[in-house]
Design a protein around this motif. Structure first.
Motif, PDB file in Angstrom:
ATOM      1  N   GLY A 215       0.739  -1.027  -0.045  1.00  0.00           N
ATOM      2  CA  GLY A 215       0.219  -0.136  -0.030  1.00  0.00           C
ATOM      3  C   GLY A 215       0.678   1.104  -0.071  1.00  0.00           C
ATOM      4  N   CYS A 216       1.999   1.313   0.181  1.00  0.00           N
ATOM      5  CA  CYS A 216       3.122   2.274   0.198  1.00  0.00           C
ATOM      6  C   CYS A 216       3.492   2.442  -0.997  1.00  0.00           C
ATOM      7  N   VAL A 217       3.933   3.938  -1.464  1.00  0.00           N
ATOM      8  CA  VAL A 217       4.883   3.894  -2.798  1.00  0.00           C
ATOM      9  C   VAL A 217       6.033   4.197  -2.251  1.00  0.00           C
ATOM     10  N   CYS A 218       6.949   3.424  -3.027  1.00  0.00           N
ATOM     11  CA  CYS A 218       8.379   3.186  -2.753  1.00  0.00           C
ATOM     12  C   CYS A 218       9.339   3.804  -3.652  1.00  0.00           C
ATOM     13  N   PHE A 219      10.321   4.378  -3.218  1.00  0.00           N
ATOM     14  CA  PHE A 219      11.409   5.021  -4.126  1.00  0.00           C
ATOM     15  C   PHE A 219      12.737   4.501  -3.645  1.00  0.00           C
ATOM     16  N   ASP A 220      14.004   4.669  -4.596  1.00  0.00           N
ATOM     17  CA  ASP A 220      14.989   4.296  -3.941  1.00  0.00           C
ATOM     18  C   ASP A 220      15.907   5.561  -3.717  1.00  0.00           C
ATOM     19  N   THR A 221      15.384   6.738  -4.073  1.00  0.00           N
ATOM     20  CA  THR A 221      15.905   8.118  -3.809  1.00  0.00           C
ATOM     21  C   THR A 221      14.884   9.030  -3.351  1.00  0.00           C
TER      22      THR A 221
ATOM     23  N   GLU B 283       9.533  14.008  -6.973  1.00  0.00           N
ATOM     24  CA  GLU B 283       9.170  13.979  -8.403  1.00  0.00           C
ATOM     25  C   GLU B 283       7.594  13.780  -8.415  1.00  0.00           C
ATOM     26  N   TYR B 284       7.405  12.267  -7.584  1.00  0.00           N
ATOM     27  CA  TYR B 284       6.075  11.942  -7.510  1.00  0.00           C
ATOM     28  C   TYR B 284       5.241  12.933  -6.594  1.00  0.00           C
ATOM     29  N   LEU B 285       5.738  13.469  -5.419  1.00  0.00           N
ATOM     30  CA  LEU B 285       4.963  14.389  -4.661  1.00  0.00           C
ATOM     31  C   LEU B 285       4.779  15.936  -5.334  1.00  0.00           C
ATOM     32  N   ASN B 286       5.534  16.240  -6.163  1.00  0.00           N
ATOM     33  CA  ASN B 286       5.274  17.328  -6.992  1.00  0.00           C
ATOM     34  C   ASN B 286       4.027  17.444  -7.875  1.00  0.00           C
ATOM     35  N   GLU B 287       3.925  16.047  -8.297  1.00  0.00           N
ATOM     36  CA  GLU B 287       2.776  16.026  -9.385  1.00  0.00           C
ATOM     37  C   GLU B 287       1.447  15.856  -8.619  1.00  0.00           C
ATOM     38  N   ARG B 288       1.547  15.789  -7.361  1.00  0.00           N
ATOM     39  CA  ARG B 288      -0.012  15.706  -6.522  1.00  0.00           C
ATOM     40  C   ARG B 288      -0.013  16.782  -5.470  1.00  0.00           C
ATOM     41  N   VAL B 289      -1.386  16.817  -5.041  1.00  0.00           N
ATOM     42  CA  VAL B 289      -1.678  17.893  -4.306  1.00  0.00           C
ATOM     43  C   VAL B 289      -1.805  17.602  -2.867  1.00  0.00           C
ATOM     44  N   GLY B 290      -1.659  18.239  -1.990  1.00  0.00           N
ATOM     45  CA  GLY B 290      -1.967  17.872  -0.492  1.00  0.00           C
ATOM     46  C   GLY B 290      -0.464  18.131   0.410  1.00  0.00           C
ATOM     47  N   ASN B 291      -0.783  18.374   1.659  1.00  0.00           N
ATOM     48  CA  ASN B 291       0.388  18.861   2.679  1.00  0.00           C
ATOM     49  C   ASN B 291       1.013  17.576   2.942  1.00  0.00           C
TER      50      ASN B 291
ATOM     51  N   VAL C 239       1.483   6.773   2.306  1.00  0.00           N
ATOM     52  CA  VAL C 239       2.782   6.707   2.864  1.00  0.00           C
ATOM     53  C   VAL C 239       3.962   6.522   1.820  1.00  0.00           C
ATOM     54  N   VAL C 240       4.909   7.373   1.677  1.00  0.00           N
ATOM     55  CA  VAL C 240       5.698   7.626   0.405  1.00  0.00           C
ATOM     56  C   VAL C 240       7.321   7.138   1.398  1.00  0.00           C
ATOM     57  N   VAL C 241       7.665   5.978   0.818  1.00  0.00           N
ATOM     58  CA  VAL C 241       8.711   5.480   1.555  1.00  0.00           C
ATOM     59  C   VAL C 241      10.166   5.523   0.776  1.00  0.00           C
ATOM     60  N   ILE C 242      11.298   6.072   1.391  1.00  0.00           N
ATOM     61  CA  ILE C 242      12.404   5.942   0.854  1.00  0.00           C
ATOM     62  C   ILE C 242      13.214   4.425   0.981  1.00  0.00           C
ATOM     63  N   ASN C 243      13.310   3.638   0.339  1.00  0.00           N
ATOM     64  CA  ASN C 243      13.738   2.389   0.425  1.00  0.00           C
ATOM     65  C   ASN C 243      15.090   2.398   1.022  1.00  0.00           C
ATOM     66  N   ARG C 244      15.244   1.393   1.870  1.00  0.00           N
ATOM     67  CA  ARG C 244      16.640   1.255   2.611  1.00  0.00           C
ATOM     68  C   ARG C 244      17.756   0.748   1.916  1.00  0.00           C
ATOM     69  N   PRO C 245      18.961   1.434   2.005  1.00  0.00           N
ATOM     70  CA  PRO C 245      20.016   0.855   1.137  1.00  0.00           C
ATOM     71  C   PRO C 245      20.235  -0.609   1.667  1.00  0.00           C
ATOM     72  N   LYS C 246      20.902  -1.314   0.376  1.00  0.00           N
ATOM     73  CA  LYS C 246      21.105  -2.727   0.698  1.00  0.00           C
ATOM     74  C   LYS C 246      22.469  -2.674   1.280  1.00  0.00           C
ATOM     75  N   GLU C 247      22.875  -3.660   2.263  1.00  0.00           N
ATOM     76  CA  GLU C 247      24.070  -3.667   3.082  1.00  0.00           C
ATOM     77  C   GLU C 247      24.263  -5.139   3.536  1.00  0.00           C
ATOM     78  N   GLU C 248      25.497  -5.202   4.047  1.00  0.00           N
ATOM     79  CA  GLU C 248      25.688  -6.700   4.801  1.00  0.00           C
ATOM     80  C   GLU C 248      26.261  -6.406   5.977  1.00  0.00           C
ATOM     81  N   GLY C 249      25.861  -7.258   7.051  1.00  0.00           N
ATOM     82  CA  GLY C 249      26.190  -7.303   8.279  1.00  0.00           C
ATOM     83  C   GLY C 249      25.819  -8.180   9.137  1.00  0.00           C
TER      84      GLY C 249
END
Length: 247
Positions: A109-115, A121-129, A225-235
């Motif tokens: 249900g979230c909209v996810c982006f890597d950056t 860019e997605y938010l600028n095309e839409r209306v609302g706080n 919900v607009v999510v900035i995806n977590r960077p992939k990492e090892e640990g």
């Protein structure tokens, strides 16, 4: 004498530092800010170092302490800090251990982006706080990139320097919320409703960072919900780190 360094920029990093006191003579805890130092549950045996360090500073720090290992428990999105810690350990020959945060949880249900650039860019095309819950460090980027600055509601820790910086960026007092999280589902929903926000922007902060409560709070308030995806990492997971360090 057994010593260990923990770059404890997260809740789990602070918790690990507490546990290590029982097994090590000196637990050297590094935090970037004064606020980070304030919220540490200090115990005898801890040595606190407050301040941001570049690669050279970390090398000097490690060589001065001479620890059995260095634990990188910085935020998942603090890629530059992690890179500097890793490189410093490689150059000095000390053991580097990366503590991974738990999974963020269900993002359906979230909209996810890597950056953040893609997200804006997605938010600028839409209306609302827009309720920004990504912290003060990157606030300037969002203020610069979002076309209509009046849409922004920024929620971050109560730090006077961050508030001053936000005001200098042109945000009014009514656009700034200073509170310590993580926040409950009810608090997130109430905030979204109070500010009539149609979007909540967040990083994948995991359960420790209140990510599930953000998702549910937004659902209750009818916000996206607009999510900035977590960077992939090892640990290593928290339990794996504990087992490796003998605690």
């Amino acid at each position: 004498m057994k010593k260990i360094i923990v770059f404890a920029g997260t809740k789990e990093g602070r918790e690990l530092s507490l546990s290590l006191v029982c097994a090590y003579d000196e637990v050297h805890v590094n935090v970037a800010t004064e606020y980070g130092e304030e919220i540490i549950d200090y115990r005898e045996g801890m040595v606190i170092h407050q301040g941001r360090l570049d690669e050279k500073g970390i090398i000097d720090y490690i060589e001065d302490v001479e620890p059995q290992a260095v634990v990188d428990a910085t935020h998942p999105y603090a890629r530059a800090a992690s890179a500097n810690i890793r490189k410093a350990c490689e150059k000095t020959g000390y053991t580097y251990l990366r503590l991974l945060r738990d999974n963020a949880g269900d993002k359906s249900g979230c909209v996810c982006f890597d950056t953040k650039e893609e997200a804006v860019e997605y938010l600028n095309e839409r209306v609302g706080n827009i309720l920004l819950t990504t912290g003060s460090k990157e606030l300037g980027d969002y203020v610069r990139l979002i076309n209509d600055k009046s849409r922004i509601i920024a929620r971050f820790l109560a730090d006077s320097a961050s508030v001053a910086a936000a005001r200098d960026m042109g945000l009014s007092a009514k656009q700034i919320i200073c509170m310590q999280g993580p926040f409950s589902t009810e608090m997130n929903a109430a905030t979204l409703r109070q500010y009539e926000a149609k979007f909540l922007v967040t990083k994948e902060t995991g359960s420790v960072g209140g990510f599930p409560e953000k998702i549910e709070g937004a659902r209750l308030a009818g916000a996206e919900v607009v999510v900035i995806n977590r960077p992939k990492e090892e640990g290593m997971t928290y339990s794996e780190i504990c087992k490796h360090l003998g605690i």
